[in-house]
Scaffold this motif. Sequence first.
Motif, short mmCIF file in Angstrom:
data_model
loop_
_atom_site.label_atom_id
_atom_site.label_comp_id
_atom_site.label_asym_id
_atom_site.label_seq_id
_atom_site.Cartn_x
_atom_site.Cartn_y
_atom_site.Cartn_z
N LEU A 13 -32.94 -16.70 -10.25
CA LEU A 13 -33.64 -15.44 -10.44
C LEU A 13 -34.77 -15.35 -9.42
O LEU A 13 -35.69 -16.18 -9.44
N ASP A 14 -34.67 -14.37 -8.54
CA ASP A 14 -35.72 -14.13 -7.55
C ASP A 14 -36.61 -13.00 -8.05
O ASP A 14 -36.11 -11.96 -8.48
N ILE A 15 -37.91 -13.22 -7.98
CA ILE A 15 -38.90 -12.20 -8.36
C ILE A 15 -39.80 -12.06 -7.15
O ILE A 15 -40.53 -12.99 -6.80
N ASP A 16 -39.69 -10.90 -6.49
CA ASP A 16 -40.34 -10.78 -5.19
C ASP A 16 -40.69 -9.34 -4.87
O ASP A 16 -40.73 -8.50 -5.75
N GLY A 17 -40.91 -9.06 -3.61
CA GLY A 17 -41.28 -7.72 -3.16
C GLY A 17 -42.78 -7.64 -2.99
O GLY A 17 -43.39 -8.55 -2.43
N ALA A 18 -43.37 -6.59 -3.51
CA ALA A 18 -44.80 -6.34 -3.36
C ALA A 18 -45.58 -7.16 -4.39
O ALA A 18 -46.20 -6.63 -5.32
N VAL A 19 -45.53 -8.50 -4.22
CA VAL A 19 -46.22 -9.42 -5.13
C VAL A 19 -46.99 -10.46 -4.31
O VAL A 19 -46.66 -10.72 -3.16
N ARG A 20 -47.97 -11.06 -4.94
CA ARG A 20 -48.76 -12.11 -4.28
C ARG A 20 -48.07 -13.48 -4.32
O ARG A 20 -48.25 -14.30 -3.43
N HIS A 21 -47.29 -13.73 -5.36
CA HIS A 21 -46.68 -15.05 -5.56
C HIS A 21 -45.19 -14.92 -5.91
O HIS A 21 -44.81 -15.02 -7.08
N PRO A 22 -44.33 -14.70 -4.91
CA PRO A 22 -42.90 -14.59 -5.21
C PRO A 22 -42.37 -15.88 -5.83
O PRO A 22 -42.88 -16.97 -5.56
N SER A 129 -31.32 -1.46 -18.56
CA SER A 129 -31.38 -2.89 -18.93
C SER A 129 -30.28 -3.65 -18.18
O SER A 129 -29.24 -4.00 -18.75
N ALA A 130 -30.50 -3.88 -16.91
CA ALA A 130 -29.49 -4.46 -16.02
C ALA A 130 -28.95 -5.79 -16.55
O ALA A 130 -29.69 -6.63 -17.03
N LYS A 131 -27.64 -5.94 -16.41
CA LYS A 131 -26.95 -7.17 -16.79
C LYS A 131 -26.94 -8.14 -15.61
O LYS A 131 -27.13 -7.76 -14.47
N TRP A 132 -26.63 -9.40 -15.91
CA TRP A 132 -26.46 -10.46 -14.90
C TRP A 132 -27.60 -10.44 -13.89
O TRP A 132 -27.41 -10.49 -12.67
N ILE A 133 -28.82 -10.40 -14.39
CA ILE A 133 -29.99 -10.19 -13.54
C ILE A 133 -30.12 -11.30 -12.50
O ILE A 133 -30.02 -12.48 -12.82
N GLN A 134 -30.30 -10.88 -11.27
CA GLN A 134 -30.43 -11.81 -10.14
C GLN A 134 -31.80 -11.68 -9.47
O GLN A 134 -32.33 -12.64 -8.94
N ARG A 135 -32.33 -10.46 -9.51
CA ARG A 135 -33.58 -10.22 -8.78
C ARG A 135 -34.40 -9.14 -9.48
O ARG A 135 -33.86 -8.14 -9.94
N VAL A 136 -35.69 -9.39 -9.55
CA VAL A 136 -36.67 -8.39 -9.99
C VAL A 136 -37.54 -8.12 -8.77
O VAL A 136 -38.27 -9.00 -8.33
N GLU A 137 -37.40 -6.93 -8.24
CA GLU A 137 -38.10 -6.57 -7.00
C GLU A 137 -39.19 -5.54 -7.29
O GLU A 137 -38.92 -4.45 -7.79
#
Length: 165
Positions: A13-22, A129-137
Amino acid sequence: GAQPDVTAARFRLDIDGAVRHPLSLRLAEFMALPQHDSVSDMHCVTQWSRYDNRWRGVSARTVIDMVEPREAARHVVLHGYDGYSTNLRLDQFDQPDVFLVHSWEGAPISREHGGPVRALIPRLYLWKSAKWIQRVEFTTRDRPGFWERNGYHNNADPWLEERYD
């Protein structure tokens, strides 16, 4: 549609984009985050609802606190392993009933229903409510996802019957 086979070994699971700490989390790392139980209803655009669903997962607020969205962040795009995406405003994601869930009714979420991890946005129609979540951008601009680009309402509030654009 396609139901990707996202094994524990393959899950990230990648959590990224306009964030300080991906972040990039394997399933064991995701499961080690603070876990919460929730009960909520879900509403499908095809006019059915299922009430009092019991979920377990990581709250969106935990995710937000970990990655610290930049001040300019206003939206979130959820991406699935199947290529699906959906968008929502950051204030819709930052709610106490929003989770990235791995369990439903006391058992792991099945592949058919989006396991190992899916999003849960109970105040909006189920396509959010997206399934098979891979990324929160986290994004600075709204970027409509699959259904929003194909005629569904951008906001998706079931109480306002925001089905189609």
